[in-house]
Design a protein around this motif. Structure first.
Motif, mmCIF file in Angstrom:
data_model
loop_
_atom_site.group_PDB
_atom_site.id
_atom_site.type_symbol
_atom_site.label_atom_id
_atom_site.label_comp_id
_atom_site.label_asym_id
_atom_site.label_seq_id
_atom_site.Cartn_x
_atom_site.Cartn_y
_atom_site.Cartn_z
ATOM 1 N N ARG A 1 -20.102 -57.546 38.873
ATOM 2 C CA ARG A 1 -20.995 -57.615 39.983
ATOM 3 C C ARG A 1 -20.230 -56.590 41.112
ATOM 4 N NH1 ARG A 1 -22.217 -63.633 41.710
ATOM 5 N NH2 ARG A 1 -23.092 -62.416 43.496
ATOM 6 N N ALA A 2 -18.998 -56.705 41.555
ATOM 7 C CA ALA A 2 -18.161 -56.150 42.391
ATOM 8 C C ALA A 2 -18.007 -54.584 42.300
ATOM 9 C CB ALA A 2 -16.983 -56.523 42.748
ATOM 10 N N LEU A 3 -17.891 -54.213 40.808
ATOM 11 C CA LEU A 3 -18.000 -52.769 40.469
ATOM 12 C C LEU A 3 -19.497 -52.210 40.364
ATOM 13 C CD1 LEU A 3 -15.029 -52.480 38.131
ATOM 14 C CD2 LEU A 3 -15.005 -52.295 40.821
ATOM 15 N N GLY A 4 -20.325 -53.020 40.521
ATOM 16 C CA GLY A 4 -21.900 -52.509 40.193
ATOM 17 C C GLY A 4 -22.221 -52.368 38.842
ATOM 18 N N LEU A 5 -21.596 -53.017 38.031
ATOM 19 C CA LEU A 5 -22.000 -52.790 36.771
ATOM 20 C C LEU A 5 -22.490 -54.000 36.026
ATOM 21 C CD1 LEU A 5 -18.233 -51.210 35.716
ATOM 22 C CD2 LEU A 5 -20.733 -49.966 35.925
ATOM 23 N N ASP A 6 -22.879 -55.110 36.699
ATOM 24 C CA ASP A 6 -23.224 -56.203 35.937
ATOM 25 C C ASP A 6 -24.842 -56.017 35.470
ATOM 26 O OD1 ASP A 6 -24.187 -55.724 38.751
ATOM 27 O OD2 ASP A 6 -25.034 -57.840 38.852
ATOM 28 N N ALA A 7 -25.532 -55.018 35.595
ATOM 29 C CA ALA A 7 -26.783 -54.938 34.625
ATOM 30 C C ALA A 7 -26.315 -54.416 33.185
ATOM 31 C CB ALA A 7 -27.453 -53.536 35.215
ATOM 32 N N GLU A 8 -25.083 -53.836 32.834
ATOM 33 C CA GLU A 8 -24.407 -53.510 31.783
ATOM 34 C C GLU A 8 -23.573 -54.329 31.060
ATOM 35 O OE1 GLU A 8 -23.754 -49.224 32.490
ATOM 36 O OE2 GLU A 8 -24.630 -50.059 34.579
ATOM 37 N N THR B 1 -25.461 -59.656 17.962
ATOM 38 C CA THR B 1 -25.698 -58.108 18.624
ATOM 39 C C THR B 1 -25.893 -57.193 17.615
ATOM 40 O OG1 THR B 1 -23.459 -57.147 17.955
ATOM 41 C CG2 THR B 1 -23.477 -58.817 19.854
ATOM 42 N N ARG B 2 -26.710 -55.951 18.075
ATOM 43 C CA ARG B 2 -26.749 -54.929 17.361
ATOM 44 C C ARG B 2 -25.373 -54.291 16.782
ATOM 45 N NH1 ARG B 2 -31.757 -51.719 20.385
ATOM 46 N NH2 ARG B 2 -32.998 -53.743 20.502
ATOM 47 N N GLN B 3 -25.755 -53.433 15.905
ATOM 48 C CA GLN B 3 -24.386 -52.696 15.344
ATOM 49 C C GLN B 3 -23.441 -52.134 16.629
ATOM 50 O OE1 GLN B 3 -22.872 -52.678 12.395
ATOM 51 N NE2 GLN B 3 -24.610 -54.042 11.448
ATOM 52 N N ASP B 4 -23.990 -51.646 17.628
ATOM 53 C CA ASP B 4 -23.482 -50.994 18.661
ATOM 54 C C ASP B 4 -22.795 -51.953 19.882
ATOM 55 O OD1 ASP B 4 -25.711 -51.524 20.095
ATOM 56 O OD2 ASP B 4 -26.111 -49.628 20.580
ATOM 57 N N GLY B 5 -23.165 -53.186 19.375
ATOM 58 C CA GLY B 5 -22.482 -54.262 20.416
ATOM 59 C C GLY B 5 -23.618 -54.668 21.364
ATOM 60 N N GLN B 6 -24.835 -54.089 21.490
ATOM 61 C CA GLN B 6 -25.898 -54.496 22.526
ATOM 62 C C GLN B 6 -26.201 -56.110 22.050
ATOM 63 O OE1 GLN B 6 -29.043 -51.905 23.566
ATOM 64 N NE2 GLN B 6 -30.506 -53.583 23.538
ATOM 65 N N VAL B 7 -26.190 -56.911 23.280
ATOM 66 C CA VAL B 7 -26.444 -58.186 22.749
ATOM 67 C C VAL B 7 -28.014 -58.556 22.601
ATOM 68 C CG1 VAL B 7 -26.397 -60.887 23.910
ATOM 69 C CG2 VAL B 7 -24.642 -59.250 24.449
ATOM 70 N N GLU C 1 -25.925 -61.326 27.960
ATOM 71 C CA GLU C 1 -27.416 -61.547 28.287
ATOM 72 C C GLU C 1 -27.992 -60.380 27.642
ATOM 73 O OE1 GLU C 1 -28.525 -62.256 32.666
ATOM 74 O OE2 GLU C 1 -26.238 -61.769 32.674
ATOM 75 N N PRO C 2 -28.958 -60.621 26.941
ATOM 76 C CA PRO C 2 -29.755 -59.659 25.868
ATOM 77 C C PRO C 2 -29.840 -58.447 26.622
ATOM 78 C CG PRO C 2 -31.022 -61.914 25.807
ATOM 79 C CD PRO C 2 -29.962 -61.869 27.143
ATOM 80 N N GLY C 3 -29.736 -57.294 25.990
ATOM 81 C CA GLY C 3 -29.653 -55.986 26.540
ATOM 82 C C GLY C 3 -28.406 -55.381 26.950
ATOM 83 N N LYS C 4 -27.455 -56.138 27.497
ATOM 84 C CA LYS C 4 -26.280 -55.816 27.770
ATOM 85 C C LYS C 4 -25.248 -55.307 26.513
ATOM 86 C CE LYS C 4 -25.712 -58.243 32.071
ATOM 87 N NZ LYS C 4 -24.820 -59.336 33.126
ATOM 88 N N LYS C 5 -24.331 -54.591 26.749
ATOM 89 C CA LYS C 5 -23.210 -54.167 26.003
ATOM 90 C C LYS C 5 -21.917 -54.400 26.605
ATOM 91 C CE LYS C 5 -22.688 -49.936 23.394
ATOM 92 N NZ LYS C 5 -23.173 -48.629 23.129
ATOM 93 N N PRO C 6 -21.526 -55.590 26.648
ATOM 94 C CA PRO C 6 -20.620 -56.183 27.428
ATOM 95 C C PRO C 6 -19.150 -55.992 26.610
ATOM 96 C CG PRO C 6 -21.405 -58.042 26.538
ATOM 97 C CD PRO C 6 -22.260 -56.875 26.090
ATOM 98 N N GLY C 7 -19.016 -55.646 25.380
ATOM 99 C CA GLY C 7 -17.755 -55.750 24.722
ATOM 100 C C GLY C 7 -17.772 -57.346 24.212
ATOM 101 N N ILE C 8 -16.800 -57.363 23.119
ATOM 102 C CA ILE C 8 -16.711 -58.919 22.743
ATOM 103 C C ILE C 8 -15.109 -59.145 22.552
ATOM 104 C CG2 ILE C 8 -16.921 -60.690 21.170
ATOM 105 C CD1 ILE C 8 -19.463 -59.277 20.183
ATOM 106 N N VAL C 9 -14.650 -60.274 23.255
ATOM 107 C CA VAL C 9 -13.411 -60.530 23.102
ATOM 108 C C VAL C 9 -13.139 -61.798 22.904
ATOM 109 C CG1 VAL C 9 -11.378 -61.036 24.738
ATOM 110 C CG2 VAL C 9 -12.993 -59.334 25.488
ATOM 111 N N LEU C 10 -12.016 -62.071 21.975
ATOM 112 C CA LEU C 10 -11.696 -63.345 21.259
ATOM 113 C C LEU C 10 -10.504 -63.998 22.110
ATOM 114 C CD1 LEU C 10 -12.305 -65.614 19.061
ATOM 115 C CD2 LEU C 10 -10.627 -64.485 17.740
ATOM 116 N N ILE C 11 -10.652 -65.177 22.819
ATOM 117 C CA ILE C 11 -9.690 -65.695 23.275
ATOM 118 C C ILE C 11 -9.134 -66.857 22.204
ATOM 119 C CG2 ILE C 11 -8.705 -67.133 25.323
ATOM 120 C CD1 ILE C 11 -11.245 -65.874 26.716
ATOM 121 N N GLU C 12 -7.698 -66.592 21.802
ATOM 122 C CA GLU C 12 -7.262 -67.384 20.820
ATOM 123 C C GLU C 12 -6.127 -68.360 21.482
ATOM 124 O OE1 GLU C 12 -7.082 -64.789 16.994
ATOM 125 O OE2 GLU C 12 -6.101 -64.022 18.639
#
Ligand SMILES: [Zn+2]
Length: 401
Positions: free
Chosen positions: A363-370, A36-42, A375-386
């Motif tokens: 998708r349901a909230l209409g936010l799937d472009a971001e 990702t970029r520094q700001d989290g964009q994939v 996917e490249p260009g999105k800024k979805p946040g990153i979660v670690l599932i342990e």
């Protein structure tokens, strides 16, 4: 494909490697690196050999941020105040009887609950609002919100006043967070047909959410006009002599008020039958776009039981997850919701559950472009599932970007 970017040269990237990467749709086990970029964009997911230096190594599954598609953040001060297992009507009465909390306590609980959501990996929330109490916290912009300003009113004659009251709350949200708000009906048993139509006809009201088929009491009240739900109206002092039940199920009573251009989150779906699903599928062309939002921990807390999740999976409708509020849940944590589903349905693949928790909610909230996937260009946040190598039962999640 030619390598377009040399990730070894530029130091402005961040690189994450874990045991697995859930992309938003698939679980990949090839030891790849998420860049990702520094700001989290994939930027990309690449083989480790192409990732260059300074890769952060983690143990667990990397996932895009979770979407909590159904919450009531403004009720966070109710945590632990309503006993478990009361059933639907006593739960509703319990919420109504608890009033007049100090404003400071309400605002602090909102802030604490949002912080806990952030830490557990939630990046976006579909939030039911009856008051403007959450506006100051939401305006800080830590999480994305779709605000569903909720309207209730069972007496047809009061529909214009009830609508105007909620429209006043909606206008405050629009002033603070323009373009992220809708007006929505509470539930089929608490909104008159007149009020429902006012909500459905509001210009620009494209995304709706409604509590649907949450309890046996709701089903009986809609079908026959009888049962425990009448106790709620006794408490409210409402004379039900005017009420003629629609004598059908909630989706069939409510959905025809809306247009195919609208989308609707049907929340809970505990009593949604195969017959309801077949009816919704058959009438897809004339109904709004339907999303099924499951809140299993709230269903268990109240004592409503779980939906027929295997049955819901057979239909064509997108499934997603929410936490409901801290009045009916011990935490606002999407991983805990899919863990409950996984323990009741161990054969549902983990990737499918994670999809419900991420891209489907987006998708349901209409936010799937971001958000919702890597996917490249999105800024979805990153979660670690342990602790998920043996399944989800002991898993935990935390946000790492
Ligand atoms: Zn709810």
């Amino acid at each position: 494909m030619a390598k377009l970017i040399d990730f070894g040269v530029l130091m402005t990237y961040r690189k994450f490697k874990a045991d697995q990467i859930f992309t938003g749709t698939a679980l990949r086990t090839g030891g790849e690196v998420l860049i990702t970029r520094q700001d989290g964009q994939v930027e990309a997911i690449v083989p480790a050999a192409d990732a260059g230096d300074e890769v952060q190594e983690l143990t667990g599954i990397l996932s895009p941020g979770f979407v909590n598609a159904h919450c009531h953040l403004e009720l966070s001060h109710m945590k632990g105040r309503i006993p478990e297992g009361t059933g639907m009507v006593d739960f509703l009465l319990g919420v109504m009887k608890q009033r007049n909390f100090p404003r400071e306590e309400v605002l602090q609980a909102i802030s604490d609950a949002e912080e806990a959501m952030w830490n557990s990996g939630i990046v976006a929330v579909g939030d039911i609002c009856n008051t403007p109490d959450t506006i100051p916290q939401k305006s800080k912009g830590r999480l994305r919100y779709r605000n569903f300003v909720e309207t209730m009113g069972f007496i047809p004659a009061t529909a214009p006043q009830r609508f105007a009251f909620s429209k006043g709350v909606y206008d405050q949200f629009e002033a603070a967070m323009p373009g992220t708000n809708s007006m929505v009906p509470h539930a089929p048993y608490s909104v008159s047909p007149v009020l429902l139509q006012l909500i459905a006809d509001l210009p620009g009201n494209e995304l709706i959410s409604i509590h649907n088929q949450e309890s046996a009491a709701e089903a009986e009240f809609l079908q026959y006009g009888t049962g425990d739900m009448r106790r709620l109206y006794d408490f409210l002092g409402i004379d039900l002599s005017f009420y003629h039940p629609p004598a059908t199920t909630s989706p069939r009573a409510m959905l025809p008020a809306f247009l195919p251009s609208q989308s609707i989150l049907l929340v809970h779906d505990v009593h949604t039958s195969q017959s309801d699903l077949e009816w919704m599928e058959k009438n897809r062309q004339i109904l709004p776009q339907i999303f099924l939002c499951l809140c299993p921990n709230a269903n268990n807390y109240i004592g409503n039981g779980l939906p027929d999740i295997d049955g819901l999976r057979k239909g064509p409708f997108v499934i997603l997850t929410g936490t409901d509020s801290l009045s009916s849940n011990h935490q606002l944590n999407i991983l805990e919701e899919i863990k409950t589903i996984a323990s009741a349905h161990p054969r549902i693949p983990m990737a499918e559950l994670l999809q419900w928790a991420t891209i489907n909610g987006a998708r349901a909230l209409g936010l799937d472009a971001e958000i919702g996937s890597f996917e490249p260009g999105k800024k979805p946040g990153i979660v670690l599932i342990e602790n998920a190598s043996e399944g989800l039962s002991n898993a935990g999640s935390r946000r790492i970007l």
